[in-house]
Design a protein around this motif. Structure first.
Motif, PDB file in Angstrom:
ATOM      1  N   HIS A   1     -22.767  11.324  12.961  1.00 24.31           N
ATOM      2  CA  HIS A   1     -21.639  12.172  12.566  1.00 24.31           C
ATOM      3  C   HIS A   1     -21.238  11.913  11.116  1.00 24.31           C
ATOM      4  O   HIS A   1     -21.595  10.895  10.520  1.00 24.31           O
ATOM      5  CB  HIS A   1     -20.439  11.913  13.475  1.00 24.31           C
ATOM      6  N   GLU A   2     -20.496  12.874  10.574  1.00 26.75           N
ATOM      7  CA  GLU A   2     -19.904  12.740   9.236  1.00 26.75           C
ATOM      8  C   GLU A   2     -18.658  11.883   9.359  1.00 26.75           C
ATOM      9  O   GLU A   2     -17.704  12.251  10.054  1.00 26.75           O
ATOM     10  CB  GLU A   2     -19.530  14.119   8.688  1.00 26.75           C
ATOM     11  N   CYS A   3     -18.632  10.726   8.688  1.00 30.52           N
ATOM     12  CA  CYS A   3     -17.499   9.815   8.760  1.00 30.52           C
ATOM     13  C   CYS A   3     -16.917   9.582   7.363  1.00 30.52           C
ATOM     14  O   CYS A   3     -17.629   9.658   6.363  1.00 30.52           O
ATOM     15  CB  CYS A   3     -17.920   8.469   9.365  1.00 30.52           C
ATOM     16  N   ILE A   4     -15.636   9.319   7.331  1.00 32.23           N
ATOM     17  CA  ILE A   4     -14.954   9.046   6.067  1.00 32.23           C
ATOM     18  C   ILE A   4     -14.968   7.547   5.830  1.00 32.23           C
ATOM     19  O   ILE A   4     -14.489   6.770   6.670  1.00 32.23           O
ATOM     20  CB  ILE A   4     -13.508   9.568   6.102  1.00 32.23           C
ATOM     21  N   LEU A   5     -15.509   7.116   4.704  1.00 31.85           N
ATOM     22  CA  LEU A   5     -15.658   5.700   4.411  1.00 31.85           C
ATOM     23  C   LEU A   5     -14.436   5.194   3.660  1.00 31.85           C
ATOM     24  O   LEU A   5     -13.940   5.853   2.740  1.00 31.85           O
ATOM     25  CB  LEU A   5     -16.917   5.461   3.580  1.00 31.85           C
ATOM     26  N   ASP A   6     -13.961   4.026   4.056  1.00 32.30           N
ATOM     27  CA  ASP A   6     -12.777   3.420   3.436  1.00 32.30           C
ATOM     28  C   ASP A   6     -13.220   2.492   2.311  1.00 32.30           C
ATOM     29  O   ASP A   6     -13.807   1.436   2.549  1.00 32.30           O
ATOM     30  CB  ASP A   6     -11.981   2.637   4.485  1.00 32.30           C
ATOM     31  N   GLY A   7     -12.923   2.888   1.075  1.00 32.94           N
ATOM     32  CA  GLY A   7     -13.344   2.103  -0.080  1.00 32.94           C
ATOM     33  C   GLY A   7     -12.659   0.768  -0.208  1.00 32.94           C
ATOM     34  O   GLY A   7     -13.091  -0.077  -1.000  1.00 32.94           O
ATOM     35  N   ASN A   8     -11.584   0.532   0.554  1.00 34.22           N
ATOM     36  CA  ASN A   8     -10.896  -0.761   0.508  1.00 34.22           C
ATOM     37  C   ASN A   8     -11.599  -1.829   1.335  1.00 34.22           C
ATOM     38  O   ASN A   8     -11.310  -3.020   1.174  1.00 34.22           O
ATOM     39  CB  ASN A   8      -9.455  -0.616   1.020  1.00 34.22           C
TER      40      ASN A   8
ATOM     41  N   PRO B   1       0.837  -1.198   0.000  1.00 36.27           N
ATOM     42  CA  PRO B   1       0.000   0.000   0.000  1.00 36.27           C
ATOM     43  C   PRO B   1       0.876   1.254   0.000  1.00 36.27           C
ATOM     44  O   PRO B   1       1.949   1.270   0.610  1.00 36.27           O
ATOM     45  CB  PRO B   1      -0.796  -0.124   1.309  1.00 36.27           C
ATOM     46  N   THR B   2       0.402   2.300  -0.659  1.00 40.82           N
ATOM     47  CA  THR B   2       1.218   3.504  -0.846  1.00 40.82           C
ATOM     48  C   THR B   2       1.659   4.124   0.476  1.00 40.82           C
ATOM     49  O   THR B   2       2.842   4.406   0.682  1.00 40.82           O
ATOM     50  CB  THR B   2       0.440   4.539  -1.665  1.00 40.82           C
ATOM     51  N   GLY B   3       0.716   4.360   1.378  1.00 38.45           N
ATOM     52  CA  GLY B   3       1.055   5.016   2.642  1.00 38.45           C
ATOM     53  C   GLY B   3       1.988   4.188   3.499  1.00 38.45           C
ATOM     54  O   GLY B   3       3.038   4.661   3.954  1.00 38.45           O
ATOM     55  N   PHE B   4       1.627   2.940   3.734  1.00 37.66           N
ATOM     56  CA  PHE B   4       2.455   2.067   4.553  1.00 37.66           C
ATOM     57  C   PHE B   4       3.810   1.835   3.895  1.00 37.66           C
ATOM     58  O   PHE B   4       4.846   1.808   4.557  1.00 37.66           O
ATOM     59  CB  PHE B   4       1.751   0.731   4.778  1.00 37.66           C
ATOM     60  N   GLY B   5       3.784   1.689   2.568  1.00 35.06           N
ATOM     61  CA  GLY B   5       5.032   1.475   1.853  1.00 35.06           C
ATOM     62  C   GLY B   5       5.988   2.641   2.020  1.00 35.06           C
ATOM     63  O   GLY B   5       7.188   2.450   2.231  1.00 35.06           O
ATOM     64  N   SER B   6       5.459   3.853   1.942  1.00 30.37           N
ATOM     65  CA  SER B   6       6.298   5.044   2.040  1.00 30.37           C
ATOM     66  C   SER B   6       6.761   5.309   3.467  1.00 30.37           C
ATOM     67  O   SER B   6       7.921   5.658   3.701  1.00 30.37           O
ATOM     68  CB  SER B   6       5.532   6.262   1.512  1.00 30.37           C
ATOM     69  N   VAL B   7       5.852   5.154   4.428  1.00 21.65           N
ATOM     70  CA  VAL B   7       6.142   5.558   5.801  1.00 21.65           C
ATOM     71  C   VAL B   7       6.888   4.493   6.585  1.00 21.65           C
ATOM     72  O   VAL B   7       7.863   4.782   7.289  1.00 21.65           O
ATOM     73  CB  VAL B   7       4.826   5.926   6.533  1.00 21.65           C
ATOM     74  N   ARG B   8       6.478   3.237   6.455  1.00 22.77           N
ATOM     75  CA  ARG B   8       7.061   2.186   7.287  1.00 22.77           C
ATOM     76  C   ARG B   8       7.947   1.214   6.510  1.00 22.77           C
ATOM     77  O   ARG B   8       9.013   0.833   6.973  1.00 22.77           O
ATOM     78  CB  ARG B   8       5.942   1.397   7.987  1.00 22.77           C
TER      79      ARG B   8
ATOM     80  N   ASN C   1      -9.864   5.595  -0.786  1.00 22.87           N
ATOM     81  CA  ASN C   1      -9.229   4.281  -0.883  1.00 22.87           C
ATOM     82  C   ASN C   1      -7.785   4.329  -0.403  1.00 22.87           C
ATOM     83  O   ASN C   1      -7.038   3.382  -0.566  1.00 22.87           O
ATOM     84  CB  ASN C   1      -9.268   3.769  -2.336  1.00 22.87           C
ATOM     85  N   ALA C   2      -7.384   5.467   0.210  1.00 25.82           N
ATOM     86  CA  ALA C   2      -6.031   5.621   0.730  1.00 25.82           C
ATOM     87  C   ALA C   2      -6.121   6.108   2.177  1.00 25.82           C
ATOM     88  O   ALA C   2      -6.586   7.230   2.424  1.00 25.82           O
ATOM     89  CB  ALA C   2      -5.241   6.615  -0.120  1.00 25.82           C
TER      90      ALA C   2
END
Length: 299
Positions: free
Chosen positions: A187-194, A99-106, A221-222
């Motif tokens: 509440h307004e929540c952000i849905l994870d498309g994955n 995954p882009t985020g995990f790949g870049s950060v960790r 999706n990120a």
């Protein structure tokens, strides 16, 4: 002409859907790779690839031949590698998906530590938030977080990553802070498309798992994007801990319901069941499994 070179040329063209990429990976010209494949088809008496000016795809015979020759090539590579190299002198390429985020950060810092120990290993990193097909795209190792849907793959667990529900102080001041997980439905929540159920968030409440129905105008999706959107005050997010650890430290985000976290997601290394792992890939998996910084919950 060497039969293994012809098989390798065909396999690389099929896996990358490109004569150019196959030529680059073999260190040969595209014209020579095309000749290798044509000679292989001539020797077999069948067409293995459909070719147009814009695309390359497998015929039915090509798909069958690829499934049979790929393990042979991997076995040959492993044989050469074991004979030629000691464990401390690994050589060759490893194709990795994450995954882009995990790949870049960790993952990237961990791979840098691995590369320092093994200077002759080449690391081909493919970061994407879509679920890639490991076999079709020629991936040696895929790093995934969360529910693992593909039972045709082997896996080794590398660690665990908690999910954190959070919001910005601005959002909480403007809308109000939910007192219990069930309040999230208002509440307004952000849905994870994955996720298979993006509108259902689960919590541990009084020793049991409670499913809360959530809704919102934002679908991502990120996970890193969800974290930034939440920090901007737009909505409440549910993200893997690594994406929000710094924002929680700085105060840009506030964790909600820390005592109600559900079981953490699994961080796993996946690879095909029918593929022999080369020494270098096994060494990388061992390195990732032993790297405490990879999955540390800094939140």
């Amino acid at each position: 002409m060497d039969k293994i070179d012809r098989m390798r040329a065909f396999a690389l063209v099929a896996q990358n859907a490109s004569f150019t990429i196959a030529a680059q990976r073999m260190g040969r010209s595209a014209r020579l790779v095309s000749k290798y494949v044509a000679d292989l088809e001539g020797a077999l008496g069948v067409q293995l690839l459909n070719r147009t000016t814009r695309s390359v795809s497998l015929t039915d015979a090509g798909a069958t031949y690829l499934s049979l020759c790929a393990p042979l090539l991997e076995g040959f590579d492993e044989l050469e590698e074991r004979v030629r190299n000691e464990q401390a002198s690994l050589r060759g390429a490893i194709h990795i998906s994450a995954p882009t985020g995990f790949g870049s950060v960790r993952l990237a810092p961990s791979l840098a530590r691995f590369a320092e120990k093994h200077p002759h290993v080449e690391l081909d990193l493919r970061f994407s938030d879509r679920r890639v097909s490991i076999v079709e795209e020629g991936i040696d190792l895929a790093i995934r977080i969360g529910p693992l849907r593909d039972s045709s793959l082997k896996l080794r667990q590398l660690g665990r990553m908690p999910l954190v529900v959070c919001a910005s102080p601005e959002y909480l001041q403007r809308v109000g802070r939910p007192e219990r997980p069930s309040d999230l439905s208002a509440h307004e929540c952000i849905l994870d498309g994955n996720m298979t159920e993006p509108t259902v968030w689960r919590f541990a409440v009084d020793g049991q798992e409670e499913a809360v129905q959530v809704n919102g105008r934002f679908r991502m999706n990120a996970p890193a994007g969800s974290a930034r959107l939440a920090a901007a005050g737009a909505a409440i997010a549910r993200c893997p801990a690594y994406t929000v650890s710094e924002a929680l430290k700085s105060g840009d985000l506030v964790e909600l319901f820390p005592r109600n976290r559900v079981a953490p997601y699994v961080v796993a290394a996946l690879f095909p069941q029918n593929r022999r792992l080369t020494t270098r890939v096994r060494a990388l998996i061992d390195h990732l499994a032993g790297d405490a910084a990879l999955c540390t919950d800094a939140a």
